[in-house]
Design a protein around this motif. Structure first.
Motif: not given
Length: 362
Positions: A235-238, A294-298, A339-341, A354-355
């Motif tokens: 994960v990059k660039g939140v 396949a997916g992600w979470q926030v 906030v994280t992803i 990533s924060t």
């Protein structure tokens, strides 16, 4: 006396049957010792594939067996990646091949008379191999799937199972089809060590119905180690930006693609008025060459507010995806929030988080 050929063993093992109402399947195995869609959620191929992978390994664990490792080549060719026929020409990946030809068949459309097991030795898989196929037209709403339920159990809950996973009804139905068929169940629990699964939406009318979802899983024992999915996604660039156009909305929405310019303009943090919406963005990627997101979470302060893995709304279609999620700040106190992803790949591996910062104005 020599045993039957790879082709001969495949022909002897073909079966066709129905396990649930409106659900159909096929199984094919070779090797020594082988035993109308709801409108609320569009069919998302990559989420469904990931769910089937997790469910098969969950069933193996419930049976006291080791999980299978996702093989990136098998995964791509079980889904949509075309491959060459021995005599020339090519054929689509297995799930797509069945969907585009509106029916279940182990025969490769571009390689008449051959199954995927006939060509797998040329890919480097020469021991135990197998394929299972399924079709259903169940919707994509979430259901709790209980592992270890015996064949013939009603629905997805036999009671008493501690292990439960929320998945789309269509993926859960495919697994129950396979569990309820002795031939398919034997392949699911077979002595393989790697596999890959595909899922594709039907576009035509079959003898079973119109539309629906087609599933294919290809299994193998042994093969090139370089093809195993061993890398975690990234994960990059939140970024977090105020979203004035949607201010006041109280619910989070699913992801959407951003244009390059819009994505680049988003700040890494935002100060917003309590109760307004913020837009959280990032680039998520699977670092394997043949990998798929396949997916992600926030999450906000550790609480998941957008779960694209669980909601089954992603069809990334490639290894790197720009994502956007709209999140409400209703209920957040004034001050700084985190906030994280995190992202998940087809094999079920999670990235590091990533924060970014979110500040609620007094």
């Amino acid at each position: 006396m020599p045993g039957p050929t790879q082709r001969g063993r495949a022909s002897l093992a073909r079966t066709l049957g129905a396990a649930l109402a409106g659900a159909f399947l096929l199984a094919l195995a070779a090797g020594p010792g082988t035993p109308a869609r709801a409108a609320d959620a569009p069919f998302a191929r990559d989420s469904a594939r990931s769910e089937v992978v997790a469910l098969i390994n969950g069933e193996r664990k419930a049976a006291g067996l080791k999980p299978l490792t996702v093989d990136l080549l098998l995964s791509s060719r079980a889904n949509d990646a075309s491959f060459a026929c021995p005599g020339g020409g090519s054929t689509p990946g297995r799930a797509r091949d069945n969907a585009e030809h509106a029916g279940l068949s182990h025969e490769l459309s571009g390689c008449p008379g051959l199954s995927v097991l006939d060509v797998m030795p040329s890919w480097g898989y020469r021991a135990l191999t197998g394929e299972i196929l399924a079709y259903n037209y169940e919707p994509s709403d979430l259901v709790p799937y209980h592992f270890g339920c015996p064949p013939g159990s009603t629905g997805f809950d036999c009671g008493g199972s501690a292990a439960v996973l929320d998945v789309s009804r269509t993926a859960a139905t495919a697994i129950r089809q396979w569990v309820d068929s002795p031939t398919h169940h034997a392949i699911m629990l077979g002595s393989y060590d790697r596999f890959g699964c595909g899922a594709w939406a039907g576009t035509g009318t079959t003898q079973y119905g119109t539309g629906g979802a087609f599933y294919a899983c290809v299994f193998a024992k042994g093969g090139p180690a370089s093809r195993l999915d061993t890398r975690v996604p990234s994960v990059k660039g939140v970024g977090v930006a105020a979203n004035g156009a949607l201010a006041g909305a109280a619910t989070a929405t699913g992801p959407a693609e951003l244009g390059r310019a819009g994505f680049a303009a988003l700040a890494a943090a935002a100060t917003v008025t309590a109760g307004s919406n913020v837009t959280v963005t990032s680039t998520v990627a699977d670092t394997d060459a043949l990998g798929r997101v396949a997916g992600w979470q926030v999450a906000v302060d550790g609480r998941v507010v957008v779960d694209v893995v669980g909601s089954g709304r992603i069809d990334a279609g490639r290894g790197s995806v720009r994502v956007e999620a709209v999140v409400s700040t209703v209920g957040l106190a004034s001050g700084s929030h985190t906030v994280t992803i995190r992202a998940r790949d087809m094999a079920g591996r999670w990235s590091a988080t990533s924060t970014a910062a979110l500040v609620i104005a007094p």
